[in-house]
Write a protein that holds these residues in place. Sequence first.
Motif: not given
Length: 423
Positions: A15-19, A234-239, A268-275, A414-416
């Motif tokens: 989805q263009g973000k999670s790597r 958390s919404a601001l952080r993701a943005q 944060c993974v969904e926002a493109g973070v790796d580590l 995520k649901r789990r």
Amino acid sequence: MAGGRMKLELSRVVQGKSRLGVLKGLGRTGKHSLEVPGCLLYTHLGTVPHLTQDTLHTLSSLPSVTQVSLSHVAEHQEVLEEFKVGFRKFAGLHDTVLYCSLHDPAAPCPTGYTTNKTVSVWGSGGRIEVTAAKFMALQAAVQPDWYHSMADGETWQGNTSRKRVRKSVDRTLAHLDECLLAHQKSRELDGVEVFGVVEGGDILDERLRSARETAKRPVAGFCLDGFQTGAMDSALRAQLMAAVAKELPEDKPRLLQGVGRPDEVLACVEAGVDLFESFFPFQVTERGCALSFSFDFSPDPERAGSAPPAVLEQDHVEAVAEPNGELRVDDQTQMTRFEISLKDERYRDDFRPLVEGCGCYCCKNHQRAYLHHLLVTNELLASVLLMIHNTAHYHGFFGALREALAADQLDLLKRRVLSEDKK
């Protein structure tokens, strides 16, 4: 001796973000690698808290990168300089990549001590003021495989003025330039990689400026600072993270400081973070708690033998019912819904393992009742057994996260994890 150049090879971007991918060319030989999304091995002075090296290595799938922080190392500068061959040998660490951060992510860091020329770290003997020259001398004594440059990270508490945030970005870029200049002249740091630090508080244009300017420098990767748990909505952080990620090169890793809670890791993974830094299991252990959340998203019966541990439904109810809320960096005593408190009287006669099906030494050999007994009698073994389980459970979660991305099942995972559906 030139090091292998660190490079992130992505196998897919969801989805263009999670790597999803592998960070290759780690260490001075370049032979090490680390799967992403992934986490580092959190240590105090090279040792995972409560665990000996022998005990630690009974755990499987440990990260190839060990984190040490200058807040622990700085007071040993003279000894390390006399020792001459670096911290890895000093601490008896063997086949690992050494990453040196400025602060200990699990410890609160007092503010108000940063100047244009210095930052401060806090060791067991109190505050140590660090100039760029001292910082680089410390890195030369530690001889890590990679470190992040000095940074003014005092803008994450909120209510920080735009002027102060701008100053933080300017100082951090100036520190980076000074570090890079000294790094090029250092024989001890030949082949060592430098990460630039992205600051900017909660102000979008300062975040973008910090990211763009840092990306222009010859850095191997990026540390995203000021997004610590409790720092902002958390919404601001993701943005902000998603906007910053667009400014950073795809083939260089992004390391997030001060975030460890499973729900936040997923966001944060969904926002493109790796580590990530794996300090969260240590904080949970210090509370006398055990990680107890489900990350089994695969219904495949062939995987039943190696499937992640299944958490009982009533455990989830217990965990959610515990006091919950934002875990602030300055209040690490607060439980989260991803753990159970073994000090609780309800576990006195509970003869089940901490988590059903968990393959760690603690869960295979001991019951909740025994952990409860150890905790209420203040036995040191309690922290050892909890740290074994919490470390195994946490690194297992990261393995499941990578599997979910590979199988395009992140929403199910995520649901789990968030207990939104029950098996």
